[in-house]
Design a protein around this motif. Structure first.
Motif: not given
Lengths: 340, 274
Positions: A1-7, A63-69, A72-75, A308-314
């Motif tokens: 399993m990869i760690s969050v920092a690597t992720g 910085g404003m479109v791809v990485l934030p999305q 969010m998916v990662e969280l 959970q909010g991030a999952a719901y948004a996704f």
């Protein structure tokens, strides 16, 4: 399993790798086809302007479109943890947030999460209904503006259409509350006229919410529709008329097919905005009418469960895309056609 | 006979349609002048301007207004140059990746606003967390970024439309006369884009000012006019909200009239020159 920092590192690297791959593929194909190399980007724009263009576009899209999305998916695949344990040993990737959405519990899969699933379905279905209703409502106006009105009259119509759009969403919802509240204008008038004996609960019956949503997005249907109908050749309509086609034939078999792309982009826009509507459900939603966006909002600011909010948004985002792409497939269009 | 009937139906539909557009706004404005303590159109208890006085003294609203104006200005400063760069790059990019580039730039317009707000907050929370500094985890900063992600795309659409009418021969001529790339960009392209830049700035400011969905997430614990307003409308309202609506509607009408007047004057001047 990869760690969050690597992720996180992988996430940041991903878009750069993709851009590099695409760039390499383009150069490779060009060499295969034995085409002369393109004039370089910096040769064409000069260094100062070239750097401005690259920096601005990269900051925007990364910085404003791809990485934030991506973040969010990662969280959405991480557990809810107190602040000081973020990135710690318990911060591992998990499916519990999606399990919660489907089954109402992070671990058991015994029973369905009917409250949230029903709200989800209601939101999607009512957004489809709102888009369809707005299409019917706006078609005559857009057609008249595109094919009938000219000059000063057209300018005035456009001005009249744009003006209400600048009154913000919350005030627009508030207007419908003034009309539909139990002691609101409509009930006062109906009671005064003796048409009803007791006030009607417009808010509880969702009438207020539907009216408010339809009203909020009417204008976003008018403009794409007007653009599309404006591009339909008047000669085509004339020809159909001369050949004796009845008026509904002309619209159904001549105008609508020609304006297909614009109709699709209007519907896409209204559908997406109606699914994501937050102000109207908050202000006009009755106790029985759970919408999905307020539920997402509550994950963040009532339950304080961000993953959970991030999952719901996704989930909401994916559902929107599925509906839009399926709808476009039916019309034999691509997603890029709607952006024109 | 048939033609007259069609005309009548069209006119009737237009009348109903515009009544539907404007009546809710008119109805919303009326409680601002009614002495009744909660927003009510009828019965009309008496004429008053107290709600406007109450509004002007509402500190939360004024604070939100100041934030909203600031954010609007910053969003214009970010999204106009970014949108312009996007439009220029869209024009120059290899035709095989142009659809992909277009899709990525248009995506923030289609993605629901709440999701943009949420993703901006999450990204910057994680970023500032791993950087060990919280200075950039700030409501105003995040709101500007979140709003700019889709407002830049609006601006880009305006610029793309204008760029399509740009005559490249002008650039060629300037290069032949020995101008540098930067000189051509500043001296020829920017002046050509001026009307589009002005309308993009207006569009960007207004879109930012009235935004709620993205802002309510990205603003964190801070406040803007729309989030203060949302709070007031949710917990039972006062007619001061109506008073604010009146102010906004009047400002909008004045602004539209001003723009229309400027547009006419420009058209007239262009006609006189042409």
């Amino acid at each position: 399993m990869i760690s969050v920092a690597t992720g996180h590192r992988l996430l940041v690297a991903l878009p750069f790798v993709l851009v590099a791959l695409i760039w390499g593929w383009l150069a490779f194909e060009r060499r295969l086809a034995a085409l002369p190399p393109r004039a370089g980007f910096f040769r064409r724009n000069g260094w100062p302007v070239g750097i401005y263009l690259i920096l601005a576009v990269a900051l925007w899209l990364l910085g404003m479109v791809v990485l934030p999305q991506l973040f969010m998916v990662e969280l959405s695949f991480r557990p809810k943890l107190p602040f000081n344990q973020l990135g710690g040993p318990r911060d591992v990737y998990t499916l519990e947030n999606y399990r919660y959405f489907l089954f109402g519990s992070p671990t058991s899969t015994e029973s369905w999460n009917t409250v949230h699933l029903r709200a989800f379905a209601t939101t999607i279905l009512s957004a489809i209904f709102i888009a369809g209703f707005n299409l019917l409502l706006c078609y005559p106006i857009a057609f008249y503006m595109a094919q009938g009105a000219t000059g000063a009259r057209l300018r005035l119509l456009l001005l009249l259409l744009i003006a209400p759009y600048w009154v913000n969403e919350i005030l627009r919802a508030f207007a419908f509350r003034v009309i539909f509240a139990s002691s609101g204008l409509l009930n006062t008038v109906l009671l005064g006229a003796g048409l009803i004996a007791a006030p009607i609960d417009f808010i509880g019956r969702d009438i207020a919410l539907f009216s408010g949503l339809i009203y909020a997005y009417t204008l976003l249907m008018v403009f794409p529709l007007y653009n599309a109908l404006d591009n339909v050749e008047a000669a085509q309509i004339e020809a159909a008329r001369d050949l004796g086609a009845p008026w509904w034939h002309i619209h159904l078999f001549v105008v609508v097919p020609a304006a297909k792309a614009g109709i699709a982009s209007g519907c896409t826009l209204v559908f997406m905005l109606a699914t994501g509507a937050l102000a109207a459900p908050l202000v006009l939603g009755g106790p029985s009418a759970m919408r999905f966006t307020p539920i997402v909002y509550d994950r963040f600011y009532q339950v304080f469960n961000w993953p959970q909010g991030a999952a719901y948004a996704f989930v909401l985002l994916v559902a929107c895309l599925v509906v839009v792409v399926a709808g476009l497939r039916l019309l034999r269009l691509n997603l890029t056609d709607t952006a024109r | 006979m048939m033609a007259r009937l069609t005309r009548l139906v069209v006119d009737a539909y237009m009348l109903v349609f515009f009544a539907y557009l404007f009546l809710p706004l008119v109805i919303m404005a009326i409680p601002a002048f009614n002495t009744s303590p909660y927003p009510r159109v009828w019965p009309f208890d008496g004429v008053t301007l107290d709600w406007f006085v109450r509004l002007a003294a509402d500190d939360a609203m004024l604070y939100g207004l100041r934030n909203s104006l600031w954010i609007g200005i910053l969003v214009v400063a970010v999204s106009v140059p970014v949108g312009l760069a996007g439009a220029v790059v869209l024009q120059q990019i290899d035709s095989r990746v142009r659809p992909l580039f277009h899709l990525v730039t248009i995506a923030p317009v289609l993605v629901p606003g709440v999701i943009i707000g949420i993703s901006t907050v999450i990204f910057w929370r994680d970023l500032t967390l791993s950087a060990g500094t919280k200075t950039l985890y700030n409501g105003v900063f995040l709101t500007v970024l979140g709003q700019s992600s889709f407002i830049s795309a609006y601006c880009m659409l305006l610029f793309t439309a204008r760029l399509q009418r740009f005559d490249r021969a002008q650039e060629e001529a300037a290069f032949d006369l020995g101008a540098s790339h930067t000189q051509v960009f500043l001296g020829i392209l920017l002046p050509f884009m001026r009307p589009a830049i002005l309308s993009a700035a207006v569009l960007a400011f207004l879109s930012s000012f009235e935004n709620y969905n993205t802002t309510t997430f990205a603003i964190l614990a801070d406040r803007t006019l729309t989030t203060v307003l949302a709070g007031q409308v949710r917990q039972g309202t006062t007619p001061a909200v109506s008073a604010l609506a009146v102010v906004i509607i009047v400002a909008t009408v004045l602004f539209s009239v001003l723009l229309e007047w400027m547009g006419r004057r420009r058209a007239k001047r262009a006609q006189a020159q042409g």
